[in-house]
Design a protein around this motif. Structure first.
Motif, PDB file in Angstrom:
ATOM      1  N   LEU A 157       0.816  -1.205   0.000  1.00 33.43           N
ATOM      2  CA  LEU A 157       0.000   0.000   0.000  1.00 33.43           C
ATOM      3  C   LEU A 157       0.857   1.266   0.000  1.00 33.43           C
ATOM      4  N   GLU A 158       1.886   1.282   0.876  1.00 33.53           N
ATOM      5  CA  GLU A 158       2.637   2.532   1.006  1.00 33.53           C
ATOM      6  C   GLU A 158       3.598   2.763  -0.163  1.00 33.53           C
ATOM      7  N   ASP A 159       3.817   1.738  -0.965  1.00 33.79           N
ATOM      8  CA  ASP A 159       4.687   1.920  -2.130  1.00 33.79           C
ATOM      9  C   ASP A 159       3.896   2.096  -3.424  1.00 33.79           C
ATOM     10  N   GLN A 160       2.581   2.038  -3.333  1.00 31.59           N
ATOM     11  CA  GLN A 160       1.768   2.093  -4.556  1.00 31.59           C
ATOM     12  C   GLN A 160       1.763   3.491  -5.171  1.00 31.59           C
ATOM     13  N   ASP A 161       1.681   3.515  -6.502  1.00 31.27           N
ATOM     14  CA  ASP A 161       1.514   4.770  -7.232  1.00 31.27           C
ATOM     15  C   ASP A 161       0.040   5.171  -7.106  1.00 31.27           C
ATOM     16  N   ARG A 162      -0.215   6.139  -6.257  1.00 28.01           N
ATOM     17  CA  ARG A 162      -1.610   6.495  -5.961  1.00 28.01           C
ATOM     18  C   ARG A 162      -2.317   7.135  -7.154  1.00 28.01           C
ATOM     19  N   GLY A 163      -1.523   7.538  -8.154  1.00 31.40           N
ATOM     20  CA  GLY A 163      -2.119   8.048  -9.394  1.00 31.40           C
ATOM     21  C   GLY A 163      -2.838   6.949 -10.177  1.00 31.40           C
ATOM     22  N   LEU A 164      -2.501   5.684  -9.852  1.00 30.90           N
ATOM     23  CA  LEU A 164      -3.143   4.565 -10.553  1.00 30.90           C
ATOM     24  C   LEU A 164      -4.454   4.154  -9.896  1.00 30.90           C
ATOM     25  N   TRP A 165      -4.739   4.712  -8.738  1.00 27.47           N
ATOM     26  CA  TRP A 165      -5.995   4.370  -8.064  1.00 27.47           C
ATOM     27  C   TRP A 165      -7.167   4.937  -8.854  1.00 27.47           C
ATOM     28  N   ASN A 166      -8.237   4.169  -8.918  1.00 27.03           N
ATOM     29  CA  ASN A 166      -9.417   4.574  -9.690  1.00 27.03           C
ATOM     30  C   ASN A 166     -10.244   5.595  -8.891  1.00 27.03           C
ATOM     31  N   ARG A 167     -10.160   6.848  -9.322  1.00 26.42           N
ATOM     32  CA  ARG A 167     -10.797   7.947  -8.576  1.00 26.42           C
ATOM     33  C   ARG A 167     -12.320   7.842  -8.556  1.00 26.42           C
ATOM     34  N   GLU A 168     -12.889   7.353  -9.670  1.00 24.61           N
ATOM     35  CA  GLU A 168     -14.356   7.249  -9.725  1.00 24.61           C
ATOM     36  C   GLU A 168     -14.868   6.260  -8.684  1.00 24.61           C
ATOM     37  N   MET A 169     -14.194   5.105  -8.602  1.00 27.29           N
ATOM     38  CA  MET A 169     -14.602   4.096  -7.625  1.00 27.29           C
ATOM     39  C   MET A 169     -14.407   4.620  -6.211  1.00 27.29           C
TER      40      MET A 169
ATOM     41  N   GLN B 185      -8.114   8.417   1.210  1.00 27.91           N
ATOM     42  CA  GLN B 185      -8.087   9.873   1.293  1.00 27.91           C
ATOM     43  C   GLN B 185      -6.692  10.441   1.527  1.00 27.91           C
ATOM     44  N   ALA B 186      -5.731   9.563   1.810  1.00 31.20           N
ATOM     45  CA  ALA B 186      -4.370  10.048   2.033  1.00 31.20           C
ATOM     46  C   ALA B 186      -3.678  10.241   0.686  1.00 31.20           C
ATOM     47  N   ALA B 187      -3.284  11.472   0.396  1.00 29.64           N
ATOM     48  CA  ALA B 187      -2.637  11.750  -0.886  1.00 29.64           C
ATOM     49  C   ALA B 187      -1.280  11.062  -0.966  1.00 29.64           C
ATOM     50  N   ARG B 188      -0.584  11.014   0.175  1.00 30.09           N
ATOM     51  CA  ARG B 188       0.703  10.322   0.242  1.00 30.09           C
ATOM     52  C   ARG B 188       0.648   9.379   1.446  1.00 30.09           C
ATOM     53  N   PRO B 189       1.472   8.310   1.444  1.00 34.05           N
ATOM     54  CA  PRO B 189       1.421   7.356   2.565  1.00 34.05           C
ATOM     55  C   PRO B 189       1.607   8.060   3.917  1.00 34.05           C
ATOM     56  N   GLU B 190       2.509   9.058   3.934  1.00 30.91           N
ATOM     57  CA  GLU B 190       2.796   9.713   5.220  1.00 30.91           C
ATOM     58  C   GLU B 190       1.644  10.590   5.704  1.00 30.91           C
ATOM     59  N   ASP B 191       0.654  10.808   4.818  1.00 30.76           N
ATOM     60  CA  ASP B 191      -0.522  11.584   5.229  1.00 30.76           C
ATOM     61  C   ASP B 191      -1.592  10.710   5.880  1.00 30.76           C
ATOM     62  N   THR B 192      -1.355   9.382   5.903  1.00 33.35           N
ATOM     63  CA  THR B 192      -2.376   8.464   6.432  1.00 33.35           C
ATOM     64  C   THR B 192      -2.681   8.768   7.895  1.00 33.35           C
ATOM     65  N   ALA B 193      -3.975   8.849   8.212  1.00 36.36           N
ATOM     66  CA  ALA B 193      -4.396   9.118   9.598  1.00 36.36           C
ATOM     67  C   ALA B 193      -4.378   7.808  10.378  1.00 36.36           C
ATOM     68  N   TRP B 194      -3.173   7.408  10.835  1.00 40.26           N
ATOM     69  CA  TRP B 194      -3.016   6.100  11.488  1.00 40.26           C
ATOM     70  C   TRP B 194      -3.797   6.017  12.801  1.00 40.26           C
ATOM     71  N   ALA B 195      -3.921   7.129  13.512  1.00 40.75           N
ATOM     72  CA  ALA B 195      -4.663   7.118  14.775  1.00 40.75           C
ATOM     73  C   ALA B 195      -6.126   6.749  14.510  1.00 40.75           C
ATOM     74  N   GLU B 196      -6.660   7.291  13.414  1.00 42.60           N
ATOM     75  CA  GLU B 196      -8.039   6.990  13.028  1.00 42.60           C
ATOM     76  C   GLU B 196      -8.166   5.502  12.659  1.00 42.60           C
ATOM     77  N   ILE B 197      -7.172   4.993  11.941  1.00 46.99           N
ATOM     78  CA  ILE B 197      -7.189   3.579  11.547  1.00 46.99           C
ATOM     79  C   ILE B 197      -7.105   2.679  12.778  1.00 46.99           C
ATOM     80  N   ASP B 198      -6.244   3.051  13.725  1.00 48.66           N
ATOM     81  CA  ASP B 198      -6.129   2.300  14.975  1.00 48.66           C
ATOM     82  C   ASP B 198      -7.472   2.283  15.709  1.00 48.66           C
ATOM     83  N   ARG B 199      -8.121   3.455  15.761  1.00 48.81           N
ATOM     84  CA  ARG B 199      -9.415   3.575  16.458  1.00 48.81           C
ATOM     85  C   ARG B 199     -10.468   2.685  15.775  1.00 48.81           C
TER      86      ARG B 199
END
Lengths: 128, 439
Positions: free
Chosen positions: B260-272, B304-318
């Motif tokens: 996940l953290e190495d993926q090219d997020r530009g390849l993610w399907n925005r419509e889906m 919703q995280a534009a870059r891996p380091e933007d991931t809201a890990w606290a929210e994911i933990d919760r």
């Protein structure tokens, strides 16, 4: 005058299309949009998400929030074009061109509704 | 019109409703299927001539029902059918009636059709195979390919499943609210497993697996159209869309797993992703959270995280903590540990997963995550042991290859030990920082 062309078709049928067919359909629409834009007549194009994403607010004081579309119909509003047309005749002709991109010999239909007024400053629409 | 490709989507879209109604009439899957097949054959002959009917499902139900009834009469009388022209004539005369066919049952019809495929006596793989055949209308050949078995083996499997259902007690009366809710939950579980069958790639060609995910999304949307106000069905659909949106980024050009953290997020399907986010939000508004909604919410945080380091890990933990209370499972805790590693470091995460060792001793991802955490903690020998176990448990060559990559890095690092310190530091920063499962 600015006309809207509302595209109605069964979203169940749209969902049953193969990915290649869907891509081919999108390509036809994009080609038409380029043509209409070159003619200086294209206002806006909108593709709506499935009605499963819809929320309906109703009641006199808008207090009721319901999941789903306003009415259950066999065909759903899938999207719309805003196009400048000199006459209704031209609007009908344009709707036919749009219909050819959709290629729905099934129950689909295109409703032509003249636009009374509009504001077209869309904040953020994602291009396909 | 010579191009008949427009008929296929019409038939596929009408299939669940038509098959559901025919099953209600005949109370037998084989008869319903045969009736539907025949109705489709006639549609392909008649629709190009007369144009498609206004309600394709009603047309297919009526024509299929008449055919099957004639067939029963013919068999009992040993008489031949009236000729084709006579039948076609009645078809047209009865089209008016088809418009007036009772539509009020259709929701329960489709739900029943999905539900019979999920009979508790059937093993999960048979449930999925049956749903793909009966509801989605995939051919036995297509299903066999997805499950990596021969066509005849799949044919047998489906026939056995049908026989079991015929012998079992399928309730045909309209269900009460409680029974209906239970059916929705059972069907949701089957759709979720179908998606996982495609997503987890436990073998097989990737495009075949992707088709399974797409089919699962189709079924989830179908269920949501039937129950547009059901938050868990919204959550399920959202979850599948958000996961499938990452399809093109999950494997690199040579078929290797990309985390996940190495993926090219530009390849993610925005419509889906957009549709998944809308559905997640709609579901959560109901204030009745369930496991699918929470999993969708987790996927939404990642999306919703534009870059891996933007991931809201606290929210994911919760959210994982919430999921743990709803659906306690060592796999959920393992996933939570990945978020904990981000928030409180690898030591805390390792402590969290160590009690899971007994329960997850046969689980590939457990050893993948454990190995990655041990690497971060600079315990290479133990990491190596964990990675070796992961390879032994890998379900696909891609999973095994991914772990081998970790081991190679481990060896490089080991080699770097004897090199100047700057090189060693470089090797350390290049290490992956968690998540052993593919994104």
């Amino acid at each position: 005058m600015l006309y809207s062309v509302l595209i109605y078709a069964s979203e169940a049928v749209a969902a049953a299309r193969s990915r290649q067919d869907d891509e081919a359909l999108l390509a036809r629409h994009l080609a038409l949009q380029r043509e209409l834009a070159a003619e200086g007549r294209l206002g806006a194009v909108v593709r709506l998400m499935p009605t499963t994403t819809a929320t309906t607010v109703r009641g006199t004081n808008q207090s009721m929030v319901i999941d789903g579309p306003f009415i259950e119909t066999k065909e759903q509003l899938l999207g719309l074009y805003l196009v400048e047309c000199a006459t209704l005749e031209e609007a009908i002709e344009t709707a036919r061109r749009i219909g050819q991109c959709c290629r729905t010999p099934d129950s689909g239909a295109l409703e032509i509704r003249p636009v009374s007024w509009s504001r077209l400053d869309v904040p953020r629409g994602e291009a396909p | 019109m010579t191009d008949l490709s427009w008929i296929d989507p019409l038939l596929s879209a009408a299939r669940p409703q038509a098959m559901g109604a025919l099953l209600r009439y005949f109370r037998d899957l084989d008869t319903a299927e045969e009736a539907f097949q025949e109705a489709c054959l006639r549609a392909v002959r008649r629709w190009p001539v007369n144009g498609p009917p206004r309600d394709p499902a009603a047309w297919l139900i009526l024509v299929g029902r008449n055919y099957a009834l004639d067939e029963v009469r013919r068999r009992s009388r040993h008489e031949s059918l009236p000729d084709e022209a006579a039948i076609s004539h009645t078809e047209d005369a009865e089209m008016e009636m088809a418009e007036r066919l009772d539509n009020s049952h259709y929701r329960d019809d489709i739900l029943r059709l999905l539900f019979v495929c999920c009979h508790p006596e059937l093993p999960v793989t048979q449930q999925i195979a049956l749903a793909l055949r009966i509801v989605s209308g995939l051919t036995v050949k297509e299903i066999a390919r997805a499950f990596l078995v021969s066509e005849s083996a799949m044919e047998q499997r489906i026939t056995r499943a049908k026989r079991r259902i015929a012998a079992a007690d399928v309730p045909f009366e309209a269900p009460g609210p409680q029974a209906r809710a239970e059916r929705v939950a059972t069907v949701s579980a089957m759709i979720y497993l179908l998606f996982n069958e495609g997503y987890a790639a436990s073998g097989g060609e990737s495009h075949v697996r992707a088709a399974l995910c797409e089919e699962a999304i189709r079924l989830a949307r179908l269920l949501l159209r039937l129950f547009p106000g059901e938050p868990e069905v919204m959550g399920l659909t959202a979850l599948l869309l958000l996961q499938h949106a990452r399809l093109d980024a999950r494997l690199d050009a040579s078929g290797n797993i990309v985390l996940l953290e190495d993926q090219d997020r530009g390849l993610w399907n925005r419509e889906m992703i957009a549709e998944g986010l809308v559905l997640t939000e709609k579901a959560l508004r109901h204030g009745r959270p369930g496991p699918y909604q929470v999993q969708a919410a987790i996927a939404a945080v990642h999306a919703q995280a534009a870059r891996p380091e933007d991931t809201a890990w606290a929210e994911i933990d919760r959210l994982y903590a919430m999921l743990e209370t709803m659906q306690p499972s060592p796999v959920v805790t393992l996933n939570r540990a990945v978020a904990v590693a981000k928030l409180r470091g690898p030591e805390a995460a390792l402590q969290m997963i160590e009690p899971l060792a007994a329960k997850l001793s046969g689980y590939f991802h457990f050893f993948g995550v454990k190995g990655a955490l041990l690497m971060q903690l600079d315990r290479p020998d133990e990491a190596r042991v964990a990675f070796d176990k992961a390879i032994a448990l890998a379900n696909t060559p891609a999973e095994a290859a991914h772990i081998r990559m970790h081991i190679e890095r481990l060896l490089e690092r080991h080699a770097a030990r004897s090199a100047p310190p700057s090189a060693a530091a470089q090797a350390t920063t290049a290490l992956p920082t968690g998540r052993g499962s593919a994104g």
